[in-house]
Design a protein around this motif. Structure first.
Motif, PDB file in Angstrom:
ATOM      1  N   PRO A  99      -0.334   1.189  -6.299  1.00 30.02           N
ATOM      2  CA  PRO A  99      -1.764   1.112  -6.587  1.00 30.02           C
ATOM      3  C   PRO A  99      -2.428   2.482  -6.553  1.00 30.02           C
ATOM      4  CG  PRO A  99      -1.341   0.463  -4.329  1.00 30.02           C
ATOM      5  CD  PRO A  99       0.001   0.698  -4.958  1.00 30.02           C
ATOM      6  N   GLU A 141      -6.359  -2.527  -2.788  1.00 35.05           N
ATOM      7  CA  GLU A 141      -5.103  -2.821  -3.482  1.00 35.05           C
ATOM      8  C   GLU A 141      -5.177  -4.148  -4.230  1.00 35.05           C
ATOM      9  OE1 GLU A 141      -4.441  -0.271   0.072  1.00 35.05           O
ATOM     10  OE2 GLU A 141      -5.378  -2.244  -0.259  1.00 35.05           O
ATOM     11  N   VAL A 192       0.686  -3.711  -0.894  1.00 32.28           N
ATOM     12  CA  VAL A 192      -0.140  -4.369  -1.917  1.00 32.28           C
ATOM     13  C   VAL A 192      -0.290  -5.854  -1.635  1.00 32.28           C
ATOM     14  CG1 VAL A 192      -0.408  -4.845  -4.379  1.00 32.28           C
ATOM     15  CG2 VAL A 192       0.564  -2.656  -3.630  1.00 32.28           C
TER      16      VAL A 192
END
Length: 303
Positions: free
Chosen positions: A6, A63, A102
């Protein structure tokens, strides 16, 4: 998100996620965000208390905000008119397997449930193709049309009902793979197929099918707790590192086709998710149980 990682982005509410999508010309709505949370495509938003008597709307971590946009973009690239959840869910599962930041385990437990529910729903055409592929893989060159059709029917029936009849499957696949009948006083010579890690018997195929089916059933009903998923993920990462080393060493060998690397993110996700289910089946002891049942069925039929 750079590749699978991310990029920096601030936390955001459901309305922020929708605004991100609309700014990119992508369709989104608050109901979509809610549905994605339920399916495990997104994590639960987190409360953000700002006063003694109230709080602001719940927020998604940076994220997750980025993940929402990237999944929408992936859906937009798909040639399908309507992209079902189970197609995108593999990307979420893949990220959880390879990364700790994430997708977190509470979310992924729901994601595995969504994946497992989809795995239990197949069309008749898909079941037929899957069965033909197995038959083509296992069939001896001398297997008769009847033996091939019988094996295909038993496999299709197992996929349709979700119940594996060990006796029927053992009989059908043994005759398919080793069609020469036994002679008086001489047992049937059962053929094993060559594989990159050694000969693969019919019982191995049956045991793996049975174990994976049981694993998918447990994931579908959320019977595997978060600590178990985390523990098996750690084992899986070690196993995959060993596999990747073998993949590189076998790139030009006899079994190079077994180790061919997927060329797309979607392909890598499918491979990783399938591999994790296999690791999970082993760590839960389901492969050992299935192997015993498959061998018991073989012994009974050889008497």
């Amino acid at each position: 998100m750079n590749g699978d990682r991310p990029t920096a982005r601030s936390e955001g509410t459901s309305a922020d996620l929708v605004a991100d999508a609309l700014a990119l010309g992508l369709k989104a709505s608050p109901r979509m965000v809610t549905d994605w949370v339920e399916a495990g495509l997104l994590a639960n938003p987190e409360p953000r208390k700002t006063s003694a008597h109230g709080s602001d709307p719940r927020v998604f971590p940076p994220e997750q905000r980025e993940l929402f946009t990237r999944l929408l973009q992936a859906r937009e690239r798909s040639p399908l008119g309507r992209v079902p959840f189970h197609t995108m869910i593999r990307i979420v599962l893949y990220l959880w397997v390879i990364d700790d930041t994430v997708v977190l385990t509470p979310q992924v437990r729901r994601a595995w449930r969504t994946h497992a529910r989809a795995a239990g729903r197949t069309t008749a055409a898909k079941r037929s193709k899957n069965a033909r592929d197995v038959v083509d893989q296992l069939a001896h060159s001398e297997a008769s049309f009847k033996q091939r059709r019988t094996a295909q029917f038993v496999i299709e029936e197992g996929e349709k009902t979700g119940r594996i009849d060990m006796a029927k499957l053992t009989s059908a696949l043994t005759e398919l793979c080793s069609p020469r009948p036994s002679q008086p006083g001489i047992p049937r010579i059962e053929r094993a197929l060559p594989g990159p890690f050694g000969p693969i018997t019919v019982q191995h195929h049956i045991a793996m099918w049975h174990a994976r089916s049981k694993t998918i059933s447990q994931l579908r009903h959320e019977e595997i707790d978060e600590s178990s998923l985390d523990r098996v993920r750690a084992v899986h990462r070690t196993d995959r590192a060993d596999y990747e080393a073998r993949r590189q060493a076998a790139a030009d060998g006899q079994f190079a086709a077994y180790f061919a690397e997927p060329t797309t993110l979607e392909g890598r996700a499918i491979e990783e998710v399938d591999a994790f289910v296999g690791t999970l089946a082993g760590e839960l002891g389901l492969i050992e149980v299935a192997s015993y049942k498959a061998e018991t069925a073989r012994v009974r039929q050889s008497r």
